[in-house]
Write an enzyme that holds these catalytic residues in place. Structure first.
Site, PDB file in Angstrom:
ATOM      1  N   GLY A 149      11.834   4.756  -5.141  1.00  0.00           N
ATOM      2  CA  GLY A 149      11.621   5.293  -3.907  1.00  0.00           C
ATOM      3  C   GLY A 149      10.796   4.351  -3.031  1.00  0.00           C
ATOM      4  CB  CYS A 150      10.744   3.716   0.684  1.00  0.00           C
ATOM      5  SG  CYS A 150      10.800   5.407   1.259  1.00  0.00           S
ATOM      6  CG  PHE A 151       6.778   7.343   0.911  1.00  0.00           C
ATOM      7  CD1 PHE A 151       6.003   6.898   1.837  1.00  0.00           C
ATOM      8  CD2 PHE A 151       7.599   8.468   1.346  1.00  0.00           C
ATOM      9  CE1 PHE A 151       6.041   7.136   3.175  1.00  0.00           C
ATOM     10  CE2 PHE A 151       7.825   8.641   2.702  1.00  0.00           C
ATOM     11  CZ  PHE A 151       7.065   8.362   3.670  1.00  0.00           C
ATOM     12  CB  SER A 154       4.491   1.604  -0.214  1.00  0.00           C
ATOM     13  OG  SER A 154       3.342   1.117   0.457  1.00  0.00           O
TER      14      SER A 154
END
Length: 335
Positions: A149-151, A154
């Site tokens: 996932g993107c979150f 990061s």
């Protein structure tokens, strides 16, 4: 010249599908040979007018048999639950898969708590989590990769260098902001222009689905992750402000630089990072500042690229024995 490899995309209609097409049409080894969505009977330039005169491939209705006959590897840019329906039969046909959904990122019990019943438990045993900085060698041997996932991308990349220095049991606080493209193309009241423009708000504080993904990959209890995402009035980009408590006498900047010294897609910044410098690239930019036993970690990625499509391409490159950055953009959308 290396042998050409046929690849396809199921779920080409979304923003991540568009980003994949943009990279794959110029890839020196991959040949984009199959494009599909839920309806078919159209072309990619009709779905994405920005590709007019650039890519004129037909888009067909997604079909396992047709995909398997056309591709050696397929990108599944479809929602959770939908992905499982394709993975199971495609794996039986020995097609390599990079899955964008959450269907194979989590342990079964965690997945079913946050999503839905899992219908392909067997392949949960065969999947590799597609974060190259953690699982590069495993990805090279994988037939099924769960694109992160993107979150979580990061947050995990920001936290990884410091987990051994963290005071065990203390809370991790992740305050993250993302552009509206992360919500996908489907319009909702939340993502309506009138609601997003000149506005900023948190959503799903402490209960967002990406929190257990972060906890699971960092091997900590879910209760220790305090994750609050925010929607900002920007098209793309992601910025995570992370706070953890640490112990010991160490130079946080030096540790960060040493940890990622061999990683081409992580850049250590001497100043707090910004969204725009990573937009359109696969870079994760990270900054750290220490105050006593507290660390502030600032991490920036492009949610559609490092948080989805370019990371998927890196994974595909590794799976097919190519240099991981083949065809991956490295120049930001600036200004």
């Amino acid at each position: 010249m290396s042998k050409k490899i046929n690849v396809g995309i199921i779920g080409v209609s979304g923003y991540t599908g568009l980003e994949l097409v943009k990279m794959l049409i110029n890839h020196p080894t991959f040949t984009l040979n199959y494009l599909a969505n839920s309806t078919g009977d159209t072309s990619v330039e009709k779905i994405h007018p920005s590709l007019s005169g650039v890519c004129e491939l037909d888009v067909v209705k997604a079909d396992v048999e047709q995909c398997a006959s056309a591709c050696e590897l397929v990108f599944l840019a479809v929602p959770h639950k939908t992905a499982m329906a394709f993975v199971k039969p495609l794996m039986k046909k020995s097609i390599k898969i990079v899955d964008f959904s959450a269907d194979y990122r989590l342990a079964q019990d965690v997945y079913e708590e946050y999503y839905c019943p899992h219908t392909d438990v067997k392949n949960l045993e065969n999947v590799v989590y597609g974060l190259p900085e953690m699982f590069r060698e495993e990805i090279k041997k994988a037939s099924l990769v769960a694109n992160p996932g993107c979150f979580p991308t990061s947050a995990i990349l920001g936290l990884l260098p410091f987990m051994s220095k963290r005071i065990e049991g203390t809370p991790i606080i992740i305050d993250a902001k993302t552009g509206v493209s992360g919500a996908g193309k489907k319009l909702s009241e939340t993502t309506h222009f009138v609601n997003v423009n000149d506005n900023l708000f948190a959503y799903n504080p402490f209960i967002h689905r990406h929190a257990p993904e972060i906890a699971q990959k960092l091997k900590i209890d879910f209760d220790e992750v305090n994750f609050v995402p925010h929607l900002v009035p920007l098209t793309r980009g992601m910025l995570s402000s992370i706070y953890i408590q640490v112990h010991g006498d160490f130079d946080a900047v030096a540790l960060l630089k040493e940890f990622y010294k061999s990683e081409k897609n992580v850049r250590v910044s001497d100043a707090p990072v910004e969204m725009k410098s990573s937009a359109g690239t696969n870079f994760c930019d990270i900054y750290v500042k220490r105050k006593g036993n507290m660390l502030f970690i600032s991490s920036s990625i492009d949610n559609l690229m490092r948080g989805a499509s370019s990371q998927a391409l890196v994974n595909a490159n590794l799976m097919m024995g190519l240099d991981e950055n083949t065809g991956v953009p490295n120049i930001a959308y600036v200004p």
